[in-house]
Scaffold this motif. Structure first.
Motif, PDB file in Angstrom:
ATOM      1  N   MET A  49       0.600  -0.872   0.291  1.00 59.21           N
ATOM      2  CA  MET A  49      -0.305   0.153  -0.103  1.00 59.21           C
ATOM      3  C   MET A  49       0.883   1.311  -0.018  1.00 59.21           C
ATOM      4  SD  MET A  49      -2.690  -1.036  -0.446  1.00 59.21           S
ATOM      5  CE  MET A  49      -4.287   0.939   0.392  1.00 59.21           C
ATOM      6  N   LEU A  50       2.216   1.323   0.329  1.00 58.35           N
ATOM      7  CA  LEU A  50       2.922   2.125   0.770  1.00 58.35           C
ATOM      8  C   LEU A  50       3.362   2.837  -0.828  1.00 58.35           C
ATOM      9  CD1 LEU A  50       4.397   2.469   4.352  1.00 58.35           C
ATOM     10  CD2 LEU A  50       2.616   3.849   3.018  1.00 58.35           C
ATOM     11  N   ARG A  51       4.205   1.597  -0.927  1.00 60.03           N
ATOM     12  CA  ARG A  51       4.396   2.004  -2.812  1.00 60.03           C
ATOM     13  C   ARG A  51       3.322   2.641  -3.947  1.00 60.03           C
ATOM     14  NH1 ARG A  51       4.672  -0.438  -7.933  1.00 60.03           N
ATOM     15  NH2 ARG A  51       6.796  -0.948  -8.555  1.00 60.03           N
ATOM     16  N   ARG A  52       1.945   2.253  -3.451  1.00 60.80           N
ATOM     17  CA  ARG A  52       0.681   2.933  -3.978  1.00 60.80           C
ATOM     18  C   ARG A  52       0.932   4.281  -3.985  1.00 60.80           C
ATOM     19  NH1 ARG A  52      -3.835  -1.646  -4.394  1.00 60.80           N
ATOM     20  NH2 ARG A  52      -2.781  -3.627  -5.318  1.00 60.80           N
ATOM     21  N   PHE A  53       0.557   4.553  -2.704  1.00 59.27           N
ATOM     22  CA  PHE A  53       0.389   5.934  -2.137  1.00 59.27           C
ATOM     23  C   PHE A  53       1.506   6.384  -2.219  1.00 59.27           C
ATOM     24  CE2 PHE A  53      -2.854   3.546   0.707  1.00 59.27           C
ATOM     25  CZ  PHE A  53      -3.652   3.798  -0.483  1.00 59.27           C
ATOM     26  N   ARG A  54       2.735   6.121  -1.300  1.00 62.45           N
ATOM     27  CA  ARG A  54       3.895   6.475  -1.332  1.00 62.45           C
ATOM     28  C   ARG A  54       5.100   6.511  -2.331  1.00 62.45           C
ATOM     29  NH1 ARG A  54       0.701  10.041   0.082  1.00 62.45           N
ATOM     30  NH2 ARG A  54       0.108  11.441   1.385  1.00 62.45           N
ATOM     31  N   GLY A  55       5.465   5.995  -3.430  1.00 59.06           N
ATOM     32  CA  GLY A  55       6.729   5.078  -3.411  1.00 59.06           C
ATOM     33  C   GLY A  55       7.485   3.882  -3.129  1.00 59.06           C
ATOM     34  N   GLY A  56       6.922   3.912  -2.318  1.00 62.62           N
ATOM     35  CA  GLY A  56       7.354   2.097  -1.553  1.00 62.62           C
ATOM     36  C   GLY A  56       7.833   2.683   0.030  1.00 62.62           C
ATOM     37  N   ALA A  57       8.694   2.055   0.238  1.00 59.86           N
ATOM     38  CA  ALA A  57       9.228   1.220   1.455  1.00 59.86           C
ATOM     39  C   ALA A  57       9.669   0.643   1.782  1.00 59.86           C
ATOM     40  CB  ALA A  57       7.912   1.273   3.296  1.00 59.86           C
ATOM     41  N   ALA A  58      10.985   0.509   2.858  1.00 63.90           N
ATOM     42  CA  ALA A  58      11.947  -0.632   3.523  1.00 63.90           C
ATOM     43  C   ALA A  58      11.337  -1.137   4.139  1.00 63.90           C
ATOM     44  CB  ALA A  58      13.244   0.451   3.557  1.00 63.90           C
ATOM     45  N   VAL A  59      11.904  -2.767   4.427  1.00 62.45           N
ATOM     46  CA  VAL A  59      11.406  -3.813   4.890  1.00 62.45           C
ATOM     47  C   VAL A  59      12.207  -4.034   5.329  1.00 62.45           C
ATOM     48  CG1 VAL A  59      10.164  -6.054   4.365  1.00 62.45           C
ATOM     49  CG2 VAL A  59       9.790  -4.657   3.114  1.00 62.45           C
ATOM     50  N   VAL A  60      11.646  -4.524   6.623  1.00 66.02           N
ATOM     51  CA  VAL A  60      12.793  -5.071   8.244  1.00 66.02           C
ATOM     52  C   VAL A  60      11.836  -6.469   8.939  1.00 66.02           C
ATOM     53  CG1 VAL A  60      14.766  -4.734   9.979  1.00 66.02           C
ATOM     54  CG2 VAL A  60      14.526  -3.032   8.047  1.00 66.02           C
ATOM     55  N   MET A  61      12.367  -7.234   9.201  1.00 61.97           N
ATOM     56  CA  MET A  61      11.437  -8.161   9.510  1.00 61.97           C
ATOM     57  C   MET A  61      12.761  -9.458  10.379  1.00 61.97           C
ATOM     58  SD  MET A  61       8.368  -9.772   6.806  1.00 61.97           S
ATOM     59  CE  MET A  61       9.216 -10.367   5.410  1.00 61.97           C
ATOM     60  N   GLY A  62      12.819 -10.288  10.757  1.00 61.83           N
ATOM     61  CA  GLY A  62      13.387 -11.209  11.614  1.00 61.83           C
ATOM     62  C   GLY A  62      13.992 -12.569  10.705  1.00 61.83           C
ATOM     63  N   ALA A  63      13.277 -12.516   9.761  1.00 62.91           N
ATOM     64  CA  ALA A  63      13.621 -13.830   8.362  1.00 62.91           C
ATOM     65  C   ALA A  63      14.755 -12.956   7.332  1.00 62.91           C
ATOM     66  CB  ALA A  63      12.213 -14.087   8.268  1.00 62.91           C
ATOM     67  N   LEU A  64      14.697 -11.658   7.305  1.00 63.69           N
ATOM     68  CA  LEU A  64      15.912 -11.318   6.979  1.00 63.69           C
ATOM     69  C   LEU A  64      17.225 -11.356   6.749  1.00 63.69           C
ATOM     70  CD1 LEU A  64      14.219  -7.901   5.691  1.00 63.69           C
ATOM     71  CD2 LEU A  64      13.471 -10.334   4.383  1.00 63.69           C
ATOM     72  N   SER A  65      17.932 -11.979   6.438  1.00 62.68           N
ATOM     73  CA  SER A  65      19.593 -11.412   6.700  1.00 62.68           C
ATOM     74  C   SER A  65      19.908 -10.232   7.392  1.00 62.68           C
ATOM     75  CB  SER A  65      19.667 -12.424   5.724  1.00 62.68           C
ATOM     76  OG  SER A  65      20.365 -11.301   4.471  1.00 62.68           O
ATOM     77  N   PRO A  66      20.828 -10.313   7.879  1.00 59.68           N
ATOM     78  CA  PRO A  66      21.333  -8.946   8.008  1.00 59.68           C
ATOM     79  C   PRO A  66      21.972  -8.457   7.608  1.00 59.68           C
ATOM     80  CG  PRO A  66      22.610 -11.011   9.896  1.00 59.68           C
ATOM     81  CD  PRO A  66      21.843 -11.172   8.561  1.00 59.68           C
ATOM     82  N   GLN A  67      21.985  -7.981   6.387  1.00 59.81           N
ATOM     83  CA  GLN A  67      22.881  -7.841   5.189  1.00 59.81           C
ATOM     84  C   GLN A  67      21.789  -7.461   4.234  1.00 59.81           C
ATOM     85  OE1 GLN A  67      25.567  -9.788   2.314  1.00 59.81           O
ATOM     86  NE2 GLN A  67      25.153  -8.315   1.031  1.00 59.81           N
ATOM     87  N   THR A  68      20.546  -8.582   4.455  1.00 61.91           N
ATOM     88  CA  THR A  68      19.429  -7.397   3.677  1.00 61.91           C
ATOM     89  C   THR A  68      18.471  -6.709   4.641  1.00 61.91           C
ATOM     90  OG1 THR A  68      19.554  -9.780   2.509  1.00 61.91           O
ATOM     91  CG2 THR A  68      16.973  -8.001   2.257  1.00 61.91           C
ATOM     92  N   ARG A  69      18.731  -6.757   5.746  1.00 59.23           N
ATOM     93  CA  ARG A  69      18.753  -6.174   6.553  1.00 59.23           C
ATOM     94  C   ARG A  69      18.894  -4.765   6.411  1.00 59.23           C
ATOM     95  NH1 ARG A  69      16.865  -8.422  12.050  1.00 59.23           N
ATOM     96  NH2 ARG A  69      19.236 -10.356  11.235  1.00 59.23           N
ATOM     97  N   ASN A  70      20.438  -5.126   6.797  1.00 59.31           N
ATOM     98  CA  ASN A  70      21.193  -3.613   6.456  1.00 59.31           C
ATOM     99  C   ASN A  70      20.840  -2.361   5.308  1.00 59.31           C
ATOM    100  OD1 ASN A  70      22.797  -3.886   9.393  1.00 59.31           O
ATOM    101  ND2 ASN A  70      24.643  -5.199   7.982  1.00 59.31           N
ATOM    102  N   ASP A  74      16.811 -22.959  15.339  1.00 56.63           N
ATOM    103  CA  ASP A  74      15.937 -22.594  14.010  1.00 56.63           C
ATOM    104  C   ASP A  74      15.529 -22.043  13.500  1.00 56.63           C
ATOM    105  OD1 ASP A  74      14.070 -24.554  12.514  1.00 56.63           O
ATOM    106  OD2 ASP A  74      12.184 -24.043  13.610  1.00 56.63           O
ATOM    107  N   PHE A  75      16.870 -21.293  12.341  1.00 57.99           N
ATOM    108  CA  PHE A  75      16.676 -20.340  11.811  1.00 57.99           C
ATOM    109  C   PHE A  75      15.399 -20.551  10.831  1.00 57.99           C
ATOM    110  CE2 PHE A  75      20.894 -20.182  12.689  1.00 57.99           C
ATOM    111  CZ  PHE A  75      21.096 -19.538  12.757  1.00 57.99           C
ATOM    112  N   ARG A  76      15.260 -21.931  10.052  1.00 57.20           N
ATOM    113  CA  ARG A  76      14.124 -21.935   9.443  1.00 57.20           C
ATOM    114  C   ARG A  76      12.243 -21.527   9.493  1.00 57.20           C
ATOM    115  NH1 ARG A  76      16.677 -27.703   6.602  1.00 57.20           N
ATOM    116  NH2 ARG A  76      16.442 -27.783   9.117  1.00 57.20           N
ATOM    117  N   GLN A  77      12.284 -21.892  10.826  1.00 62.03           N
ATOM    118  CA  GLN A  77      11.017 -21.314  11.662  1.00 62.03           C
ATOM    119  C   GLN A  77      10.052 -23.608  10.974  1.00 62.03           C
ATOM    120  OE1 GLN A  77      10.209 -19.790  14.106  1.00 62.03           O
ATOM    121  NE2 GLN A  77      12.422 -19.502  14.548  1.00 62.03           N
TER     122      GLN A  77
END
Length: 874
Positions: free
Chosen positions: A181-202, A370-373
């Motif tokens: 929704m933010l992509r539609r209204f405001r051009g997008g957003a960064a995404v941070v989740m625990g499932a991401l690798s540290p490099q991706t989160r960085n 258990d990284f894969r959960q």
């Protein structure tokens, strides 16, 4: 374990606790800080390296280990922290996480047992005060006030979310939905989740920090000390699943997350997303968060961090042992204990886990995160496969097995979920490669795993950016602030419209077209952005149009529009006068100033007047039809001429009603009277006819097509003849050339008539030469048909007697006008028909009244036009 050098620095977020800990770390000869997140440990590691140098600082996490031989300052995740290390300074960050169901027992153990020789610092929320007093009564408690004010801003719609905001959700599905929704209204957003690798989160965090996007969507991991330049925190929900049930967040959890808003002395706000069910703060929650007044913790979770390793039974018993302190509670069964319980029930595994060393090795294997959960059973099977190698042979995981599993994950194709699954799997192998005695080629496997994780992280970052960030809209939203005039709009190659280098559409003439790749919801935004700045670009283009119009270049009239460089700039409509159509500029020129539009309209009118000069002869005819002195008969004829492109059929023209004076006036206007048609030779040009046909269509008339090349004759097709053509047999013949043929026939008739009057009482019959007609492309049949239309008839030549041969005799023609009254001889002469003897009975022939013997039918000679004409008329 009590020590007089313990200090508990407690308070809400944005009180500088972590900054203080880093200062104290660098002030000691050695030390370590334990963090709740690998990402946070990496951030502080970079800061300490800048102070102490890379050779003196270590980063130790479950999946990554940068540990120089002489490193004296260490940044660790809480699980990877060595509680027995002999260091001068120790700090435990976010110690209130000892109340977390999943990881609380680890934080509690470090809180109770990890100490520095000279100083120990416990960092956390002020809700931890009762626990510090109960578990470490001699510790010095220091509370710190928040640097900035945190206030409730009320619910806000996602479409009206202020810039530099973080949206917190509690499931991957909700994170993706909000980011979309933010992509539609405001051009997008960064995404941070625990499932991401540290490099991706960085990479995602850097995208937000650098201002490439103004929004970040994250899970509650954002509350664990991530330092972001966030002004507002919006909760997509106020409930989450804690592993056992879905429950409402505690006030402490709300405050921990909301406290990310505002950095240092910049005030922050928090609130809920409007329209989200249940995402509304109660008054008591708002009061507690704004005043940093949280319910104190009543207990911390505890589990024996050093169980006995005599046997599997004693290991599990110690892990299940309840604490003996009232401030501690038994930790819920974690997945490592569940896996140990499941595997110990297998006889083969239990048989191999004998003795302290093997039981310790078994517990290390079960402690693999258990990284894969994917659940306890799936994780237990993976650990069992590892234990098979760790408990037999050399006691190391087979090199071929590890290399093959890592190679299987070295693929960057797939969607976001697929890449997340591969990253989770490779993190397991990164963890395995960090164990000192699990792999023989540990460094090689660690490097391979890091390389695969790096590639997968880059691919995942690219997928997230591609899906949740529209750089074009982000640029527009960032620039379209209070002063939209600052938006830099330029023209690129092929008339592309660029905003800060991002293409948002292109210009076709003066019309702006949004990039077809843009979604429908973005079109209004892109159009609004372009319309604010396009007038400046279009005015330059308008000046070029005026220069070309003045010199008559690059402008064309295609019938219904005026085009410039192939693009329509004005539409033509029927005006009050057929020869003066109205010009209406294309909507794309509406962005120009009224004065500039008036200049363009005047220039286009001048161009059109010059184009229509070829219709001046016909325009004079139309003006003559308006003069009363012409008389009603001539006016009627001239009106029909002007309405039919200067060509009318003679039979329907009313020519017989004109007086000699009116005929003279008609000739002065350039009108020619032919045997079949009345026409204007000046109009018999493709360009003139094409212009007239375009004007006639604008006036709503149905007009025959115009032949571009205007040949003398062409094969007759189905349908009506082209404009300025007459059908003659199997050919269409141009009317002026048809009149030329008929004029030649009348001249031939006149010469024979003048010569015959001296010898005969009646005009003699005459012969015609079809050579001119054939040279024009007419067939013999078409020529004969044309002659008949003009009143010429022919007698079949007599046949040769039986047995005699000779050349075919040409047919003999005579002229019989098609109607009584006035006839035209093709030379502009008018005649009154009289009985000249042509209609009398045939006079008796000479030679005693004997008729000339009949000749046999002529035999056609190939290529002889006379023979073909005779054959046609026989």
């Amino acid at each position: 374990m009590s020590s007089p050098a313990i200090k508990a620095v407690l308070g809400p977020t944005n009180t500088g606790k972590t900054h203080l800990a880093v200062e104290r770390l660098c002030a000691h000869s050695s030390g370590a800080i334990g963090f709740p997140l690998r990402l946070l440990a990496r951030e502080v590691y970079d800061r300490v390296v800048a102070i102490k140098g890379a050779d003196n600082v270590a980063l130790i996490t479950g999946e990554e280990r940068i540990d120089p031989p002489n490193a004296r300052w260490k940044l660790c995740t809480m699980e990877a922290m060595d509680r027995d290390a002999d260091l001068a300074f120790i700090a435990i960050d976010e110690a209130q996480l000892g109340a977390d169901r999943e990881r609380g027992h680890v934080f509690t153990d470090r809180f109770l047992n990890t100490r520095g020789r000279e100083e120990t610092m416990i960092l956390g929320s002020s809700s931890l005060i009762p626990m510090v007093q109960a578990l470490e009564p001699k510790a010095e408690i220091v509370t710190r006030p928040r640097f900035s004010t945190l206030s409730h801003a009320g619910p806000v719609k996602l479409s009206r979310l202020p810039p530099r905001s973080a949206v917190v959700a509690f499931s991957a599905e909700q994170v993706y939905a909000v980011a979309e929704m933010l992509r539609r209204f405001r051009g997008g957003a960064a995404v941070v989740m625990g499932a991401l690798s540290p490099q991706t989160r960085n990479a995602q965090v850097e995208m937000f920090q650098s201002g490439e996007v103004d929004y970040i969507v994250a899970t509650d991991a954002i509350g664990m000390g991530l330092n972001l330049d966030v002004n507002h925190v919006a909760f997509a929900s106020l409930a989450k699943f804690d592993g056992e049930r879905r429950r409402r967040l505690t006030i402490a959890e709300m405050a921990q997350i909301a406290g990310r808003a505002g950095r240092h002395q910049t005030d922050g706000t928090f609130g809920a997303l409007a329209g989200e069910g249940g995402a509304e703060f109660r008054d008591d929650e708002i009061f507690a968060i704004e005043n940093h007044s949280f319910p104190p913790l009543q207990r911390l979770y505890w589990r024996d961090a050093r169980p006995r390793l005599d046997s599997l039974r004693t290991l599990i018993e110690d892990l299940e042992t309840a604490p003996d302190h009232p401030a501690l509670a038994a930790a819920p069964e974690a997945i490592d204990l569940t896996v140990a319980r499941m595997l110990s029930a297998e006889p083969a595994i239990a048989q191999a886990a004998q003795g302290k060393a093997m039981v310790g090795r078994f517990w290390d294997a079960c402690s693999l995160p258990d990284f894969r959960q994917l659940g306890a059973e799936h994780h237990a099977r993976f650990v069992a496969r590892l234990w098979q190698d760790l408990s037999t042979g050399t006691g190391h995981i087979a090199h071929d097995f590890a290399a093959a599993r890592i190679a299987e994950l070295d693929r960057t194709g797939g969607d976001i979920g697929t890449l997340q699954g591969r990253i989770a799997a490779i993190r397991s192998w990164s963890y395995i490669a960090q164990r000192p005695d699990w792999l023989l080629q540990r460094e090689e496997m660690a490097e391979r795993a890091r390389g695969v994780e790096r590639k997968l992280s880059e691919a995942l970052h690219a997928r997230l950016t591609e899906r949740f960030v529209n750089r074009r809209t982000a640029v527009l939203m960032r620039k379209l602030g209070a002063d939209a005039g600052l938006l830099p709009v330029t023209l690129g190659e092929h008339d592309s419209v660029l905003v800060d280098g991002e293409e948002i559409g292109h210009l076709s003439g003066f019309a702006f077209h949004v990039d077809p790749q843009a979604r429908l919801e973005m079109r209004r935004l892109l159009l609004a952005a372009a319309e604010k700045h396009l007038p400046r670009l279009l005015d330059k283009r308008a000046r070029e149009l005026l220069e070309d119009a003045a010199e008559g270049r690059n402008i064309a009239w295609n019938g219904t529009h005026l085009a410039w460089n192939g693009q329509n700039v004005a539409q033509l409509r029927a005006g009050r006068d057929m020869f003066r159509p109205a010009i209406r500029l294309e909507p794309g020129l509406d962005l120009l100033s009224p004065a500039r539009r008036a200049e363009i309209e005047a220039a286009l009118n001048a161009f059109l007047d010059e184009e229509l000069q070829t219709l001046d002869p016909l325009r004079r005819v139309a003006e003559g039809a308006k003069e009363l002195s012409s008389g009603p008969e001539l006016r009627a004829l001239l009106i029909r001429l002007s309405e039919q492109g200067g060509i009318i059929d003679r039979e329907e023209s009313g020519l017989v009603d004109l007086s000699p004076e009116q005929r003279q006036m008609m000739r002065r206007l350039g009108v020619k009277v032919g045997a079949l048609d009345i026409f204007m030779p000046a109009m018999l040009r493709a360009r003139s006819l094409d212009h007239w046909a375009a004007l006639a269509r604008l006036a709503g008339q149905h007009v025959a097509p115009v032949e571009a090349q205007m040949p003398a004759a062409m094969p007759a097709a189905k349908g009506s003849a082209p404009l300025a053509y007459r059908k003659a047999g199997d050919r269409f013949v141009r009317i002026d050339l048809a009149e030329r043929l008929l004029h030649a026939a009348h001249q031939r008739r006149t010469r024979w008539t003048d010569a015959g009057k001296k010898r005969h009482r009646q005009p003699p019959r005459f012969t015609l030469d079809p050579t001119m007609a054939l040279s024009m492309g007419l067939s013999t049949k078409a020529y004969a048909h044309l002659l008949r239309l003009a009143g010429f008839t022919a007698d079949a030549p007599p046949a040769w007697p039986e047995g005699k041969f000779g050349p075919p005799t040409p047919p003999r023609w005579r002229w019989r006008p098609r109607r009584a009254g006035e006839a035209h001889d093709g030379a502009g002469q008018r005649h009154t028909h009289r009985n000249t003897g042509d209609n009398r009975k045939a006079a008796p022939r000479k030679n005693g009244g004997r008729n000339r013997p009949d000749r046999p039918a002529p035999r056609p000679v190939a290529g002889n036009p006379f023979a073909e004409l005779a054959e046609l008329l026989s």
